[in-house]
Design a protein around this motif. Structure first.
Motif, PDB file in Angstrom:
ATOM      1  N   LYS A   1      39.142  43.361  38.425  1.00 43.93           N
ATOM      2  CA  LYS A   1      38.402  43.631  38.008  1.00 43.93           C
ATOM      3  C   LYS A   1      38.439  43.076  40.130  1.00 43.93           C
ATOM      4  O   LYS A   1      36.617  44.028  40.653  1.00 43.93           O
ATOM      5  CB  LYS A   1      37.553  41.482  37.989  1.00 43.93           C
ATOM      6  CG  LYS A   1      37.752  41.258  36.681  1.00 43.93           C
ATOM      7  CD  LYS A   1      37.575  40.141  36.609  1.00 43.93           C
ATOM      8  CE  LYS A   1      37.392  39.539  35.089  1.00 43.93           C
ATOM      9  NZ  LYS A   1      36.911  38.699  34.514  1.00 43.93           N
ATOM     10  N   ALA A   2      39.051  43.032  40.803  1.00 51.94           N
ATOM     11  CA  ALA A   2      39.120  42.805  42.361  1.00 51.94           C
ATOM     12  C   ALA A   2      38.971  44.251  43.060  1.00 51.94           C
ATOM     13  O   ALA A   2      38.495  44.669  43.717  1.00 51.94           O
ATOM     14  CB  ALA A   2      40.645  43.099  43.005  1.00 51.94           C
ATOM     15  N   ARG A   3      39.728  45.543  41.904  1.00 50.80           N
ATOM     16  CA  ARG A   3      39.299  46.935  42.562  1.00 50.80           C
ATOM     17  C   ARG A   3      37.352  46.948  42.313  1.00 50.80           C
ATOM     18  O   ARG A   3      37.138  48.455  42.833  1.00 50.80           O
ATOM     19  CB  ARG A   3      40.567  47.463  41.907  1.00 50.80           C
ATOM     20  CG  ARG A   3      42.272  47.528  42.503  1.00 50.80           C
ATOM     21  CD  ARG A   3      43.057  48.375  41.800  1.00 50.80           C
ATOM     22  NE  ARG A   3      44.072  47.296  41.285  1.00 50.80           N
ATOM     23  CZ  ARG A   3      45.057  47.983  39.814  1.00 50.80           C
ATOM     24  NH1 ARG A   3      44.409  48.343  38.910  1.00 50.80           N
ATOM     25  NH2 ARG A   3      45.819  47.279  40.286  1.00 50.80           N
ATOM     26  N   LEU A   4      37.220  46.931  40.999  1.00 49.79           N
ATOM     27  CA  LEU A   4      36.173  47.220  40.863  1.00 49.79           C
ATOM     28  C   LEU A   4      35.352  46.408  42.059  1.00 49.79           C
ATOM     29  O   LEU A   4      34.176  47.468  41.550  1.00 49.79           O
ATOM     30  CB  LEU A   4      35.755  46.883  39.314  1.00 49.79           C
ATOM     31  CG  LEU A   4      34.827  47.221  38.408  1.00 49.79           C
ATOM     32  CD1 LEU A   4      34.330  49.218  38.839  1.00 49.79           C
ATOM     33  CD2 LEU A   4      34.490  46.919  36.872  1.00 49.79           C
ATOM     34  N   ALA A   5      35.555  45.597  41.778  1.00 50.72           N
ATOM     35  CA  ALA A   5      34.341  45.409  43.265  1.00 50.72           C
ATOM     36  C   ALA A   5      34.556  45.585  44.662  1.00 50.72           C
ATOM     37  O   ALA A   5      33.293  45.707  45.417  1.00 50.72           O
ATOM     38  CB  ALA A   5      34.764  43.240  43.015  1.00 50.72           C
ATOM     39  N   ASP A   6      35.435  46.334  44.524  1.00 55.04           N
ATOM     40  CA  ASP A   6      35.341  46.911  46.091  1.00 55.04           C
ATOM     41  C   ASP A   6      35.153  49.269  46.219  1.00 55.04           C
ATOM     42  O   ASP A   6      35.418  49.396  46.617  1.00 55.04           O
ATOM     43  CB  ASP A   6      36.524  46.497  46.820  1.00 55.04           C
ATOM     44  CG  ASP A   6      36.836  47.196  48.085  1.00 55.04           C
ATOM     45  OD1 ASP A   6      35.808  46.417  49.121  1.00 55.04           O
ATOM     46  OD2 ASP A   6      37.726  47.331  48.622  1.00 55.04           O
ATOM     47  N   LEU A   7      33.951  48.606  44.676  1.00 51.15           N
ATOM     48  CA  LEU A   7      34.076  50.884  44.835  1.00 51.15           C
ATOM     49  C   LEU A   7      33.071  50.468  46.304  1.00 51.15           C
ATOM     50  O   LEU A   7      32.167  50.299  46.542  1.00 51.15           O
ATOM     51  CB  LEU A   7      32.983  51.109  43.460  1.00 51.15           C
ATOM     52  CG  LEU A   7      34.003  50.471  42.548  1.00 51.15           C
ATOM     53  CD1 LEU A   7      33.316  50.966  41.120  1.00 51.15           C
ATOM     54  CD2 LEU A   7      35.256  51.670  42.354  1.00 51.15           C
ATOM     55  N   ARG A   8      33.091  51.807  47.088  1.00 48.71           N
ATOM     56  CA  ARG A   8      32.201  52.021  47.377  1.00 48.71           C
ATOM     57  C   ARG A   8      32.419  53.624  47.436  1.00 48.71           C
ATOM     58  O   ARG A   8      32.896  54.670  46.618  1.00 48.71           O
ATOM     59  CB  ARG A   8      33.739  52.271  49.356  1.00 48.71           C
ATOM     60  CG  ARG A   8      33.335  51.095  49.428  1.00 48.71           C
ATOM     61  CD  ARG A   8      33.640  51.107  50.882  1.00 48.71           C
ATOM     62  NE  ARG A   8      35.279  51.688  51.018  1.00 48.71           N
ATOM     63  CZ  ARG A   8      36.201  51.217  50.613  1.00 48.71           C
ATOM     64  NH1 ARG A   8      36.810  49.577  50.503  1.00 48.71           N
ATOM     65  NH2 ARG A   8      37.561  52.200  50.836  1.00 48.71           N
TER      66      ARG A   8
END
Length: 748
Positions: free
Chosen positions: A633-640
């Motif tokens: 979830k933490a990776r998905l939250a940081d999408l750019r």
């Protein structure tokens, strides 16, 4: 044989040429026939009179005795005629000297009946690259002939003539009208020149067996190390050896048949050896161990890990033994040369083969010590160090220091450089505990982004209907992370939809067990079949013995890759709530990932974008082995969202991992908001056609590709890429509702 003074002098005015003639005429008379000698005379005289000074005749006189002897009568005349007619009488006259010099290398890498083939090759290149500019009557010299002649040794050493023609044709196809780029290509300086060259080399390319080797390592030790092939020809790595470090295997990009072992099996031998080290070797401190001591320690350690591997996989023994050179015990004379490597290769072979023929008492003694050690069942790398030190002491000779060292047949090509077993601590001398420092360093490294060498993929050129080899570099990394609670808030926002999906998911979830009837053996007796069998027995008939029922786990066998387009266009704001396409994509992917986790399907999420063919980024957001947890979830939250959309390369790379999954159904979902594009592409059809080719490639692997497009204009190009396997979502704000439902319909 006549004296030099008795030979007829050359008919030319250059005293320098006459001097070189006197120095070489006896050599020519020894090597050439009478006809060849006549050709030698005439050739030297002609080249002295064509207006290029004395240089050509001097080169000719020095090289032609060997050339004429190798190719036979008539060959010198052919070479002279070609140099005069085809080169010197054209704007390419500066190439005559390199052309004559090239034969020094040509005779080493051709047969004596291939002169015409070589001359035809040069003529073909000349005709295709010598050009005229419109409005100027003078014909211009080939911009690349000199470059190609300078690389002729490497070309003939690594390629067949057919491969050289293919390499030339590729350069002509793309750079015939670009002199500077053409020169760079034929100088073997450009990336695409090297890529085409490598594809045409003699032998088996690693990329052609990468999948097979990957399956081999998974079957052997259940490992999945990454690969970083190297090319000694271009990386100047003549003595470079393979190794495994940071979970990346560095290995040669091409192998040929060796000692009767085909190239694929050579890769298997290398892979098995590297992974055996990974399984059984532990680091030992190297600072107080001399190079010779390390050398023999490594021999015992190589044998130790191979012995342990052979206990589990006995077939590895013959594979490895076939690749270890066998030398005679008396091949090396230690009165005149160092026999260090000779002793080492005998020990290497004797440690693995009980049927060796060596009689040396010390060698036999240490082979026996090694076997005794291995039979204890408890060994370590330190034991190899102990044996290596003692063996060197027992066999050391004053001749070991001689500069003249015996090298013939002493290289074991499948073994690595053993960096995995040594720990150097000089820079940590003041540390109280080196191993504690090493542990801290490893923990610090975990927080850093691991840099993995790029994967190179071909790209389809629709205009020529061929691939551009190794055209695109794909860099992969683990996506950065931020606050996982952002995703939890998204799920709370869509709580009503989550409840609806949960009802659908409950219907799709498989039953825990499925009954299997008519089994010879099973968990329970099948009463219906058993009673029927009893009746058959009483009636004197042959009863059915399959009277048991068994159960198997009934589950969905599905692997899914969700491939996200993370290009700059996702920053566009849509809908009445002012959300970007990227934010809507995050919501949709969050709901989809939650749904898939409930089903238990094998699921991966990756993203991609590109900044020219030199840099396609592939981000791992959720791996197949990871659960839907705070880390993901933490990776998905940081999408750019940034850069461009080189879709074909991303599809190929994603398919590489999806193909390795063991499932009955493999689905690749591509979520994008526009057509493939990149800043180094000017023809919009180029990347569309390449993406279409990539889709065809993954379909051939048994993967089902499906595109979800958020582009209202997608109908103009999407069919050309995915055929009928696509959906267009016109109302982008409905994506969070539509994506999970679409997935469920595709995997029913």
């Amino acid at each position: 044989m006549p004296e030099v003074s008795q030979y007829k002098p050359l008919n030319c005015a250059f005293n320098t040429i006459q001097g070189v003639f006197v120095e070489n005429i006896e050599q020519a008379a020894k090597r050439l026939s009478e006809q060849g000698l006549i050709e030698y005379y005439k050739g030297a005289e002609l080249l002295a009179k064509i207006g290029q000074g004395d240089t050509l005749s001097i080169v000719f006189l020095k090289t032609m005795p060997w050339i004429g002897e190798f190719y036979g009568d008539g060959s010198i005349q052919k070479i002279v005629d070609f140099a005069y007619q085809k080169i010197s009488r054209t704007p390419n006259k500066d190439a005559v000297k390199p052309f004559l010099n090239s034969f020094i290398d040509v005779i080493e890498h051709t047969n004596n009946d291939q002169l015409d083939e070589y001359l035809n090759l040069i003529e073909y290149h000349l005709n295709k690259t010598t050009f005229s500019i419109h409005g100027i009557h003078d014909t211009h010299a080939s911009p690349s002939l000199l470059s190609m002649l300078a690389n002729m040794r490497l070309l003939l050493e690594q390629l067949e003539f057919e491969g050289i023609y293919k390499w030339i044709n590729y350069g002509l196809r793309y750079f015939q009208d670009h002199p500077k780029r053409q020169e760079e290509y034929f100088s073997l300086l450009s990336a695409d020149s090297k890529a085409v060259f490598q594809r045409q080399r003699k032998g088996l390319l690693f990329i052609d067996v990468e999948r097979k080797i990957n399956l081999f390592q998974r079957a052997l030790w259940k490992t999945e190390f990454m690969y970083a092939p190297y090319s000694p020809d271009f990386e100047k790595l003549e003595h470079f050896r393979p190794y495994l470090e940071d979970n990346i295997i560095r290995l040669p990009d091409i192998y040929e048949l060796f000692n009767g072992v085909n190239a694929c099996k050579r890769y298997m031998a290398l892979m098995a050896h590297l992974i055996a080290h990974h399984q059984f070797t532990t680091k030992i401190i190297a600072d107080n161990v001399s190079p010779q001591q390390r050398f023999f320690t490594e021999i015992f350690e190589d044998a130790r890990v191979e012995y342990l591997a052979m206990q589990e996989y006995p077939g590895l023994k013959n594979l490895w033994l076939n690749l270890i050179p066998i030398v005679d015990e008396f091949d090396c004379d230690d009165k005149y040369q160092s026999c260090l490597r000779h002793r080492a290769i005998m020990l290497t072979y004797a440690l693995l083969d009980d049927n060796h023929h060596y009689k040396n008492k010390i060698l036999l003694d240490y082979v026996e010590k090694f076997k005794t050690l291995m039979n204890t069942g408890k060994t370590s790398t330190s034991d190899s160090l102990n044996l290596g030190l003692k063996y060197l002491i027992k066999t050391r000779s004053a001749s070991d220091a001689l500069a003249n060292m015996y090298f013939e047949n002493t290289e074991v090509t499948y073994r690595d450089d053993n960096r995995s077993m040594w720990l150097f601590i000089e820079k940590f001398d003041e540390e109280d505990n080196i191993f504690e420092h090493q542990k801290k360093s490893e923990e610090e490294d975990e927080d850093q982004v691991e840099v993995i060498p790029p994967h190179y993929y071909d790209e389809w050129d629709y205009s020529y209907e061929t691939y551009k080899p190794d055209w695109v570099a794909v860099y992969e990394r683990l996506h950065s992370h931020s606050d996982a609670s952002k995703i939890d808030r998204i799920l709370d926002k869509h709580s009503a939809l989550v409840k609806q999906l949960k009802k659908v998911l409950d219907l799709l979830k498989p039953q825990n067990k499925k009954r299997l009837r008519y089994q010879e053996e099973g968990a329970e007796l099948d009463l219906d079949i058993a009673l029927r069998s009893v009746i058959d027995i009483k009636n004197g008939s042959q009863p059915d013995t399959r009277i048991n029922v068994d159960f198997e786990h009934d589950s969905r066998s599905v692997s899914v890759l969700l491939l996200l387009d993370l290009s700059e266009s996702l920053n566009k704001v849509v809908g009445k709530f002012g959300q970007t396409i990227l934010e809507l994509s995050q919501e949709a992917v969050s709901l989809l990932a939650w749904a898939v986790e409930q089903l238990g399907d094998n699921f991966s999420i990756s993203g991609f974008n590109s900044n020219t063919r030199q840099k396609v980024m592939y981000y791992h957001i959720k791996g197949y082995g990871e659960h839907w947890d705070d880390t993901v979830k933490a990776r998905l939250a940081d999408l750019r969202a940034e850069f461009s959309t080189r879709m074909g390369a991303a599809i190929r790379h994603g398919a590489h991992y999806l193909d390795l999954q063991q499932s009955d159904k493999k689905l690749m979902l591509v979520l994008t908001d526009g057509e493939p594009a990149d800043i180094d592409i000017y023809d919009p059809k180029t990347l569309i056609q390449d993406a279409h080719k990539a889709v065809q490639e993954v379909q051939q692997k048994g993967i089902y590709p499906y595109c979800i497009s958020l582009d209202k204009k997608a109908d103009e190009y999407i069919v050309d890429i995915f055929g009928s396997h696509y959906s267009v979502i016109d109302r982008i704000e409905s994506l969070p509702q539509e994506l999970p439902k679409l997935f469920l319909s595709l995997t029913k």
